[in-house]
Design a protein around this motif. Structure first.
Motif, PDB file in Angstrom:
ATOM      1  N   ARG A  52      -9.883 -15.060 -31.013  1.00 28.55           N
ATOM      2  CA  ARG A  52     -10.490 -14.890 -32.222  1.00 28.55           C
ATOM      3  C   ARG A  52     -10.628 -13.769 -32.886  1.00 28.55           C
ATOM      4  O   ARG A  52     -10.424 -13.261 -34.091  1.00 28.55           O
ATOM      5  CB  ARG A  52     -12.287 -15.561 -32.192  1.00 28.55           C
ATOM      6  CG  ARG A  52     -12.001 -16.602 -31.710  1.00 28.55           C
ATOM      7  CD  ARG A  52     -13.430 -17.402 -31.956  1.00 28.55           C
ATOM      8  NE  ARG A  52     -13.900 -17.563 -33.204  1.00 28.55           N
ATOM      9  CZ  ARG A  52     -15.179 -17.089 -33.346  1.00 28.55           C
ATOM     10  NH1 ARG A  52     -15.997 -16.720 -32.446  1.00 28.55           N
ATOM     11  NH2 ARG A  52     -15.714 -17.327 -34.522  1.00 28.55           N
ATOM     12  N   GLU A  53     -10.789 -12.519 -31.872  1.00 27.19           N
ATOM     13  CA  GLU A  53     -10.698 -11.171 -32.581  1.00 27.19           C
ATOM     14  C   GLU A  53      -9.395 -10.669 -33.315  1.00 27.19           C
ATOM     15  O   GLU A  53      -9.611 -10.346 -34.394  1.00 27.19           O
ATOM     16  CB  GLU A  53     -11.346 -10.074 -31.431  1.00 27.19           C
ATOM     17  CG  GLU A  53     -11.119  -8.552 -32.081  1.00 27.19           C
ATOM     18  CD  GLU A  53     -12.217  -8.356 -32.923  1.00 27.19           C
ATOM     19  OE1 GLU A  53     -12.155  -7.536 -33.932  1.00 27.19           O
ATOM     20  OE2 GLU A  53     -13.379  -9.061 -32.905  1.00 27.19           O
ATOM     21  N   GLU A  54      -8.294 -11.163 -32.575  1.00 28.99           N
ATOM     22  CA  GLU A  54      -6.930 -10.937 -33.329  1.00 28.99           C
ATOM     23  C   GLU A  54      -6.861 -11.796 -34.652  1.00 28.99           C
ATOM     24  O   GLU A  54      -6.269 -11.344 -35.575  1.00 28.99           O
ATOM     25  CB  GLU A  54      -5.802 -11.473 -32.293  1.00 28.99           C
ATOM     26  CG  GLU A  54      -5.867 -10.439 -31.113  1.00 28.99           C
ATOM     27  CD  GLU A  54      -6.744 -10.686 -29.968  1.00 28.99           C
ATOM     28  OE1 GLU A  54      -6.676  -9.993 -28.825  1.00 28.99           O
ATOM     29  OE2 GLU A  54      -7.521 -11.616 -30.168  1.00 28.99           O
ATOM     30  N   LYS A  56      -9.141 -12.833 -36.477  1.00 30.37           N
ATOM     31  CA  LYS A  56     -10.229 -12.197 -37.468  1.00 30.37           C
ATOM     32  C   LYS A  56      -9.402 -10.578 -38.081  1.00 30.37           C
ATOM     33  O   LYS A  56      -9.431 -10.541 -39.498  1.00 30.37           O
ATOM     34  CB  LYS A  56     -11.603 -11.700 -36.980  1.00 30.37           C
ATOM     35  CG  LYS A  56     -12.401 -11.101 -37.869  1.00 30.37           C
ATOM     36  CD  LYS A  56     -13.633 -10.559 -37.106  1.00 30.37           C
ATOM     37  CE  LYS A  56     -14.176  -9.169 -37.494  1.00 30.37           C
ATOM     38  NZ  LYS A  56     -15.097  -8.699 -36.754  1.00 30.37           N
ATOM     39  N   GLU A  57      -8.795  -9.935 -37.299  1.00 29.70           N
ATOM     40  CA  GLU A  57      -7.953  -8.736 -37.715  1.00 29.70           C
ATOM     41  C   GLU A  57      -6.971  -9.305 -38.637  1.00 29.70           C
ATOM     42  O   GLU A  57      -6.741  -8.463 -39.558  1.00 29.70           O
ATOM     43  CB  GLU A  57      -7.462  -8.026 -36.607  1.00 29.70           C
ATOM     44  CG  GLU A  57      -8.690  -7.374 -35.948  1.00 29.70           C
ATOM     45  CD  GLU A  57      -8.197  -6.730 -34.521  1.00 29.70           C
ATOM     46  OE1 GLU A  57      -6.941  -6.678 -34.215  1.00 29.70           O
ATOM     47  OE2 GLU A  57      -8.990  -6.151 -33.925  1.00 29.70           O
ATOM     48  N   GLN A  81     -19.222 -12.958 -35.047  1.00 28.76           N
ATOM     49  CA  GLN A  81     -18.544 -11.598 -34.954  1.00 28.76           C
ATOM     50  C   GLN A  81     -18.654 -10.673 -36.266  1.00 28.76           C
ATOM     51  O   GLN A  81     -18.499  -9.483 -35.920  1.00 28.76           O
ATOM     52  CB  GLN A  81     -17.082 -11.982 -34.933  1.00 28.76           C
ATOM     53  CG  GLN A  81     -16.866 -12.439 -33.384  1.00 28.76           C
ATOM     54  CD  GLN A  81     -15.020 -12.716 -33.389  1.00 28.76           C
ATOM     55  OE1 GLN A  81     -14.293 -12.250 -34.223  1.00 28.76           O
ATOM     56  NE2 GLN A  81     -14.752 -13.048 -32.338  1.00 28.76           N
TER      57      GLN A  81
END
Length: 93
Positions: A52-54, A56-57, A81
């Motif tokens: 999810r972080e990737e 989002k970025e 997040q």
């Protein structure tokens, strides 16, 4: 020989997607973010919740470069997040 005559049939009218079309990244401005996301997916057996972080970025990169409409991250499924500002607490004297 029979012909089908559908006088009562409604004609199909195409409509654009709700979020609009996403322009292609012709200049590769977000390629590094996309590759990082794809590497994460491959490493985690395509379990997208682990990347999810990737994701989002990558979406932030596309929004910053006007490759997609700017949307609040909360509406894109990243409510947990987003950085929330802590409410100020009154100080005890």
């Amino acid at each position: 020989m029979s012909t089908a005559m559908n006088f009562g049939a409604k004609s199909f009218k195409p409509r654009p997607p709700d979020k609009g079309a996403f322009p292609l990244d012709h200049f590769g401005e977000c390629t590094a973010f996309k590759e990082k996301f794809m590497q994460c997916l491959r490493a985690n057996h395509f379990e997208n919740a682990l990347c999810r972080e990737e994701s989002k970025e990558y979406l932030e990169c596309r929004m910053e470069r006007q490759l997609m409409a700017r949307e609040p991250l909360e509406k894109l499924g990243f409510k947990d997040q987003t950085e929330e500002k802590p409410a100020s607490q009154p100080q005890a004297l």
